[in-house]
Design an enzyme around this catalytic site. Structure first.
Site, mmCIF file in Angstrom:
data_model
loop_
_atom_site.group_PDB
_atom_site.id
_atom_site.type_symbol
_atom_site.label_atom_id
_atom_site.label_comp_id
_atom_site.label_asym_id
_atom_site.label_seq_id
_atom_site.Cartn_x
_atom_site.Cartn_y
_atom_site.Cartn_z
ATOM 1 N N HIS A 1 33.481 42.747 -18.484
ATOM 2 C CA HIS A 1 32.701 42.373 -19.662
ATOM 3 C C HIS A 1 31.535 43.349 -19.783
ATOM 4 C CE1 HIS A 1 29.880 40.287 -22.250
ATOM 5 N NE2 HIS A 1 30.916 39.577 -22.688
ATOM 6 N N CYS B 1 28.009 34.223 -23.769
ATOM 7 C CA CYS B 1 27.927 35.628 -24.181
ATOM 8 C C CYS B 1 27.039 35.675 -25.422
ATOM 9 C CB CYS B 1 29.323 36.157 -24.517
ATOM 10 S SG CYS B 1 29.319 37.796 -25.281
ATOM 11 N N GLU C 1 41.372 37.508 -20.919
ATOM 12 C CA GLU C 1 40.192 37.332 -21.777
ATOM 13 C C GLU C 1 38.932 37.517 -20.942
ATOM 14 O OE1 GLU C 1 37.350 37.120 -23.969
ATOM 15 O OE2 GLU C 1 39.181 36.854 -25.140
ATOM 16 N N LYS C 2 38.152 38.553 -21.261
ATOM 17 C CA LYS C 2 37.005 38.942 -20.436
ATOM 18 C C LYS C 2 35.833 37.972 -20.466
ATOM 19 C CE LYS C 2 35.381 41.975 -24.093
ATOM 20 N NZ LYS C 2 35.504 43.349 -24.526
ATOM 21 N N HIS C 3 35.802 37.002 -21.373
ATOM 22 C CA HIS C 3 34.668 36.086 -21.482
ATOM 23 C C HIS C 3 34.810 34.806 -20.656
ATOM 24 C CE1 HIS C 3 34.169 38.543 -25.138
ATOM 25 N NE2 HIS C 3 32.882 38.369 -24.877
ATOM 26 N N HIS D 1 29.606 36.444 -28.367
ATOM 27 C CA HIS D 1 30.831 35.664 -28.541
ATOM 28 C C HIS D 1 30.707 34.205 -28.131
ATOM 29 C CE1 HIS D 1 32.198 39.899 -28.404
ATOM 30 N NE2 HIS D 1 32.762 39.476 -29.516
ATOM 31 N N HIS E 1 25.148 43.481 -25.694
ATOM 32 C CA HIS E 1 26.309 42.623 -25.440
ATOM 33 C C HIS E 1 26.365 42.301 -23.950
ATOM 34 C CE1 HIS E 1 30.988 42.123 -25.907
ATOM 35 N NE2 HIS E 1 30.375 40.965 -25.656
#
Length: 129
Positions: free
Chosen positions: A45, A114, A15-17, A117, A51
């Site tokens: 990310h 983010c 999960e990139k976040h 997100h 973004h």
């Protein structure tokens, strides 16, 4: 609902976040050590005007307590801004380091934000010898 209902977590490898906390596992009481915080370690990310990661905060909770102390924050203020969006002259990379000194064992907690997100967290136990 409380703010903790909106904080997500996961494994940074998938999960990139999820913020990554990189530091030693054991430190000497009162001795300075460095904690590197990043987002997008294994999965990049995006870092665009639309973004991006805005900040990562580091907290410490001493063993046997529930009181979090905000140790510091790393902010990322430019994401390719300029005359042509995303092609500006500079990008802030979602990584930074804080110098820390602890007197008790406990847990480091990183929270990242983010702009699309929301909030993400991770944690790492650290022992003071």
């Amino acid at each position: 609902m409380a703010v903790h209902d909106y904080i997500k977590s996961g494994d940074f490898a998938t999960e990139k976040h999820v913020p990554v906390i990189e530091t030693v596992d054991t430190v000497k009481a009162g001795e300075t050590f460095h904690v590197t915080l990043s987002v997008g370690k294994d999965i990049a990310h995006p870092n665009t005007v639309e973004h991006h990661i805005e900040w990562i905060k580091l907290y410490f909770v001493a063993e046997g307590t529930q009181l979090p102390f905000e140790v510091g924050e790393v902010s990322f203020n430019v994401h390719g801004d300029g005359a042509t969006a995303n092609e500006g002259p500079v990008h802030a990379i979602s990584e930074g380091s804080l110098a820390v000194s602890l007197n008790k064992s406990g847990k480091l907690i990183a929270v990242s934000y983010c702009n699309i997100h929301g909030l993400w967290e991770s944690e790492k136990e650290i022992t003071v010898a």
